[in-house]
Design a protein around this motif. Structure first.
Motif, PDB file in Angstrom:
ATOM      1  N   THR A 208      22.240 -56.919  35.261  1.00 52.33           N
ATOM      2  CA  THR A 208      21.128 -57.176  34.695  1.00 52.33           C
ATOM      3  C   THR A 208      21.677 -56.304  33.327  1.00 52.33           C
ATOM      4  O   THR A 208      20.244 -55.204  32.194  1.00 52.33           O
ATOM      5  N   ARG A 209      22.761 -56.379  32.894  1.00 62.23           N
ATOM      6  CA  ARG A 209      22.791 -55.723  31.377  1.00 62.23           C
ATOM      7  C   ARG A 209      21.875 -56.483  30.281  1.00 62.23           C
ATOM      8  O   ARG A 209      21.823 -57.512  30.083  1.00 62.23           O
TER       9      ARG A 209
ATOM     10  N   GLN B  52      11.776 -56.259  32.477  1.00 57.78           N
ATOM     11  CA  GLN B  52      12.494 -57.939  32.831  1.00 57.78           C
ATOM     12  C   GLN B  52      13.445 -57.803  33.648  1.00 57.78           C
ATOM     13  O   GLN B  52      13.457 -59.046  34.723  1.00 57.78           O
ATOM     14  N   ILE B  53      14.220 -56.687  34.110  1.00 53.97           N
ATOM     15  CA  ILE B  53      14.506 -56.776  35.671  1.00 53.97           C
ATOM     16  C   ILE B  53      13.543 -57.146  36.887  1.00 53.97           C
ATOM     17  O   ILE B  53      13.709 -57.947  37.552  1.00 53.97           O
ATOM     18  N   ALA B  54      12.214 -56.320  36.532  1.00 57.48           N
ATOM     19  CA  ALA B  54      11.639 -56.697  38.361  1.00 57.48           C
ATOM     20  C   ALA B  54      10.965 -58.222  38.021  1.00 57.48           C
ATOM     21  O   ALA B  54      11.048 -59.109  39.309  1.00 57.48           O
ATOM     22  N   THR B  55      10.823 -58.812  36.989  1.00 60.32           N
ATOM     23  CA  THR B  55      10.424 -60.257  37.258  1.00 60.32           C
ATOM     24  C   THR B  55      11.862 -61.300  37.464  1.00 60.32           C
ATOM     25  O   THR B  55      11.350 -62.014  37.823  1.00 60.32           O
TER      26      THR B  55
ATOM     27  N   LEU C 128      14.284 -64.318  41.076  1.00 56.29           N
ATOM     28  CA  LEU C 128      15.052 -64.882  42.326  1.00 56.29           C
ATOM     29  C   LEU C 128      14.871 -65.019  43.663  1.00 56.29           C
ATOM     30  O   LEU C 128      15.466 -65.917  44.293  1.00 56.29           O
ATOM     31  N   ILE C 129      14.704 -64.439  44.072  1.00 56.48           N
ATOM     32  CA  ILE C 129      13.795 -64.088  45.424  1.00 56.48           C
ATOM     33  C   ILE C 129      13.225 -65.403  45.402  1.00 56.48           C
ATOM     34  O   ILE C 129      13.264 -66.118  46.508  1.00 56.48           O
ATOM     35  N   THR C 130      12.196 -65.702  44.368  1.00 55.64           N
ATOM     36  CA  THR C 130      11.640 -67.373  44.791  1.00 55.64           C
ATOM     37  C   THR C 130      12.077 -68.269  45.304  1.00 55.64           C
ATOM     38  O   THR C 130      12.484 -68.892  46.090  1.00 55.64           O
TER      39      THR C 130
END
Length: 150
Positions: A122-123, A129-132, A137-139
């Protein structure tokens, strides 16, 4: 704008190339992190599987989604490092049970700390943005099942 796969500028690349490039870069950094324990991205999951108890090479290959031949090489490296043992299975002499050793357990637990992996992946991103990214990625993971899964 059309993606340009030969451009040197990431903003011009197709999405697949972007995903591949960032994945390779994170994998290299992750392997560098795991070097401290003489592990890599292929051997680390094996140790984590073995934390739950002994397995056969076939079981480990299936759980890791790799071939038995590849698993054989991974196990040889872990055995040289003193992280696993392979012994005859007392219930079936044709099989060998793979078990984690105390140094292997110690290395697995130390190397598995989620913080370094999270920081590598996540750098440069904000919390939003990390949440999005996680949602996307899960999708994607759910839309692309592993071979053999429905």
């Amino acid at each position: 704008m059309d993606a340009n796969p030969v451009s040197r500028e990431p903003k011009d690349w197709p999405t697949g190339r972007l995903l591949s490039a960032v994945t390779r870069r994170i994998e290299r950094e992750w392997n560098h992190h795991l070097d401290g324990w003489d592990l890599n991205h292929a051997s680390m999951p094996v140790l984590l599987h073995l934390l739950a108890g002994p397995r056969t090479q076939r079981q480990l290959a299936a759980e890791s989604h790799i071939t038995e031949q590849t698993m054989s090489r991974v196990l040889a490296r872990l055995e040289r490092s003193g992280y696993i043992t392979r012994e005859d299975d007392p219930s079936d002499r044709r099989r060998r049970a793979v078990a984690i050793t105390p140094p292997g357990r110690q290395a697995a637990l130390a190397a598995a700390s989620p913080r370094p992996a999270e920081e590598l992946s996540t750098r440069g991103l904000s919390d939003d943005q990390i949440a999005t990214l996680r949602e996307i990625l899960i999708t994607m993971v759910e839309a692309h099942p592993r071979p053999g899964e429905d």
